[in-house]
Design a protein around this motif. Structure first.
Motif, PDB file in Angstrom:
ATOM      1  N   ASP A   1      10.456   9.872  -7.688  1.00 29.45           N
ATOM      2  CA  ASP A   1      11.775   9.860  -7.088  1.00 29.45           C
ATOM      3  C   ASP A   1      11.722  10.594  -5.742  1.00 29.45           C
ATOM      4  OD1 ASP A   1      11.935  12.628  -7.538  1.00 29.45           O
ATOM      5  OD2 ASP A   1      13.202  12.425  -9.311  1.00 29.45           O
ATOM      6  N   ARG A   2      12.873  10.733  -5.092  1.00 27.97           N
ATOM      7  CA  ARG A   2      12.892  11.270  -3.733  1.00 27.97           C
ATOM      8  C   ARG A   2      12.644  12.780  -3.677  1.00 27.97           C
ATOM      9  NH1 ARG A   2      17.266   7.849  -3.695  1.00 27.97           N
ATOM     10  NH2 ARG A   2      18.698   9.625  -3.711  1.00 27.97           N
ATOM     11  N   ASP A   3      12.481  13.431  -4.813  1.00 27.68           N
ATOM     12  CA  ASP A   3      12.063  14.824  -4.785  1.00 27.68           C
ATOM     13  C   ASP A   3      10.547  14.969  -4.893  1.00 27.68           C
ATOM     14  OD1 ASP A   3      14.416  16.098  -4.235  1.00 27.68           O
ATOM     15  OD2 ASP A   3      14.973  16.416  -6.334  1.00 27.68           O
ATOM     16  N   HIS A   4       9.835  13.868  -4.764  1.00 24.50           N
ATOM     17  CA  HIS A   4       8.385  13.946  -4.611  1.00 24.50           C
ATOM     18  C   HIS A   4       8.085  14.632  -3.280  1.00 24.50           C
ATOM     19  CE1 HIS A   4       4.196  12.727  -4.096  1.00 24.50           C
ATOM     20  NE2 HIS A   4       4.191  12.305  -5.353  1.00 24.50           N
TER      21      HIS A   4
ATOM     22  N   LEU B   1      10.426   1.843  -1.922  1.00 24.02           N
ATOM     23  CA  LEU B   1       9.311   0.921  -1.710  1.00 24.02           C
ATOM     24  C   LEU B   1       8.009   1.616  -1.328  1.00 24.02           C
ATOM     25  CD1 LEU B   1      11.174  -1.897   0.274  1.00 24.02           C
ATOM     26  CD2 LEU B   1      10.367  -1.996  -2.101  1.00 24.02           C
ATOM     27  N   CYS B   2       8.083   2.843  -0.809  1.00 26.18           N
ATOM     28  CA  CYS B   2       6.849   3.463  -0.315  1.00 26.18           C
ATOM     29  C   CYS B   2       6.313   4.577  -1.193  1.00 26.18           C
ATOM     30  CB  CYS B   2       7.032   3.969   1.118  1.00 26.18           C
ATOM     31  SG  CYS B   2       8.003   5.476   1.291  1.00 26.18           S
ATOM     32  N   LEU B   3       7.169   5.232  -2.003  1.00 26.43           N
ATOM     33  CA  LEU B   3       6.686   6.319  -2.848  1.00 26.43           C
ATOM     34  C   LEU B   3       5.831   5.770  -3.993  1.00 26.43           C
ATOM     35  CD1 LEU B   3       9.884   8.547  -3.090  1.00 26.43           C
ATOM     36  CD2 LEU B   3       7.699   9.220  -2.049  1.00 26.43           C
ATOM     37  N   PRO B   4       4.962   6.610  -4.562  1.00 28.00           N
ATOM     38  CA  PRO B   4       4.195   6.158  -5.730  1.00 28.00           C
ATOM     39  C   PRO B   4       5.117   5.631  -6.826  1.00 28.00           C
ATOM     40  CG  PRO B   4       3.366   8.279  -4.950  1.00 28.00           C
ATOM     41  CD  PRO B   4       4.628   7.997  -4.171  1.00 28.00           C
TER      42      PRO B   4
ATOM     43  N   HIS C   1       0.874  -1.177   0.000  1.00 29.47           N
ATOM     44  CA  HIS C   1       0.000   0.000   0.000  1.00 29.47           C
ATOM     45  C   HIS C   1       0.912   1.228   0.000  1.00 29.47           C
ATOM     46  CE1 HIS C   1      -3.348  -2.659   0.999  1.00 29.47           C
ATOM     47  NE2 HIS C   1      -2.560  -3.205   1.894  1.00 29.47           N
ATOM     48  N   ARG C   2       1.244   1.706  -1.172  1.00 33.65           N
ATOM     49  CA  ARG C   2       2.171   2.830  -1.288  1.00 33.65           C
ATOM     50  C   ARG C   2       1.499   4.138  -0.865  1.00 33.65           C
ATOM     51  NH1 ARG C   2       6.878   2.224  -4.552  1.00 33.65           N
ATOM     52  NH2 ARG C   2       7.196   0.048  -5.153  1.00 33.65           N
TER      53      ARG C   2
END
Length: 327
Positions: free
Chosen positions: A233-236, A226-229, A123-124
């Motif tokens: 990337d990590r700049d979300h 594993l958790c981001l949509p 469940h992202r």
């Protein structure tokens, strides 16, 4: 993003560190023996606790902590708490979170609701944030005698540790836009305890602590992967709220509501510069925010050092029961 999950020079296997296996279908197998759990307590010296379902269809639930001798007739502030675990592991019954919440409830004192949420990658995000908002609405509507008899619905704070601190921030943004729907629950502020944030570009503290034994950078990177949509990337904004700043809205509303915010951290945590950047961003928005940053400690140190945990409890007490930002 997958290529960024192991930083240059990393000597640590993040899956082995987390006691997880990534399955071919993208789900995780989590080792049942890696983390100790604790049952709810009915006889501790500081607080009693019990478990109540929130949404059985999502298998979400809460552990409520009530001081063993609640102050009477004065009702207690309500503290909604979210546990850590990088959004991929953890639950309210993990022993470290159970003891932490029990101590907070008993020593401050507050009525503490430790709410669980669905985990990634099954469940992202934003599933966890959705569950956090559902927990807020559940607190205001659930027919529970502890909340009814001892909770002050006009004096609520949202708190989280690590990933839970990230949750408290994002749930807070949503809640600030939906205050009318949350009535009679009135939120007074947020407590972000060593909140979990990141970004694509590396900070000095991330490079300095790339192989930190307490939370290696590659472990954080894998958690975000594993958790981001999917495709993010990590700049979300879920990971890096300073990119695009108020892209989801809520900060302006938070300032208008007069909420107070406490952000804690330490320079032995590779996320400290992210946390300080968040404080600066909120200050620019006019929000009443204070950073409480220590020296020489690692991510999550207060879960393992009772003397430093006691200092945190005192700071929380001052923050919640004072109208100033002094901690």
């Amino acid at each position: 993003m997958a290529g960024e999950s192991t930083p240059l020079g990393s000597i640590i296997d993040p899956c082995e560190y987390l006691h997880i296996t990534i399955n071919p279908d993208g789900t995780l197998t989590r080792s049942p023996d890696a983390l100790l759990t604790a049952p709810p307590n009915t006889s501790t010296a500081t607080a009693i606790s019990r478990d109540i379902p929130i949404n059985p269809s999502n298998n979400t639930w809460a552990r409520i902590f009530l001081p063993k001798q609640p102050t009477s007739p004065t009702k207690l502030p309500i503290l909604l708490y979210f546990h850590g675990g990088g959004f991929i592991i953890g639950s309210p019954d993990l022993a470290i979170f159970h003891e932490f919440c029990s101590n907070i409830a008993g020593q401050l004192p507050v009525l503490l609701v430790s709410a669980g949420y669905r985990l990634a990658p099954e469940h992202r995000l934003p599933a966890a944030y959705d569950d956090g908002m559902e927990a807020l609405h559940w607190v205001k509507t659930v027919q529970d005698d502890w909340l009814r008899d001892h909770g002050d619905y006009s004096n609520c704070f949202i708190m989280g540790s690590s990933a839970g601190g990230n949750m408290a921030y994002h749930v807070g943004l949503r809640a600030a836009r939906e205050t009318d729907d949350l009535s009679p629950l009135k939120i007074k502020g947020l407590i972000l305890h060593q909140p979990f944030f990141g970004g694509v570009g590396r900070t000095e503290s991330e490079l300095r602590l790339v192989n930190d034994p307490f939370l290696p950078l590659c472990v954080s990177d894998l958690m975000w992967e594993l958790c981001l949509p999917v495709g993010a990337d990590r700049d979300h904004s879920y990971c890096n709220p300073t990119v695009g700043e108020d892209s989801f809205g809520g900060l302006e509303e938070m300032e208008g509501l007069g909420w107070r915010v406490l952000v804690t951290g330490s320079d032995g945590d590779h996320m400290i510069e992210r946390q300080k950047e968040l404080v600066k961003m909120m200050e620019k928005k006019g929000i009443k925010v204070v950073g409480r940053f220590g020296v020489g400690d690692f991510h999550g140190f207060e879960f393992f050092d009772s003397s430093k945990a006691n200092l945190l409890y005192l700071a929380l007490q001052n923050f919640i029961f004072s109208h100033s930002l002094s901690v």
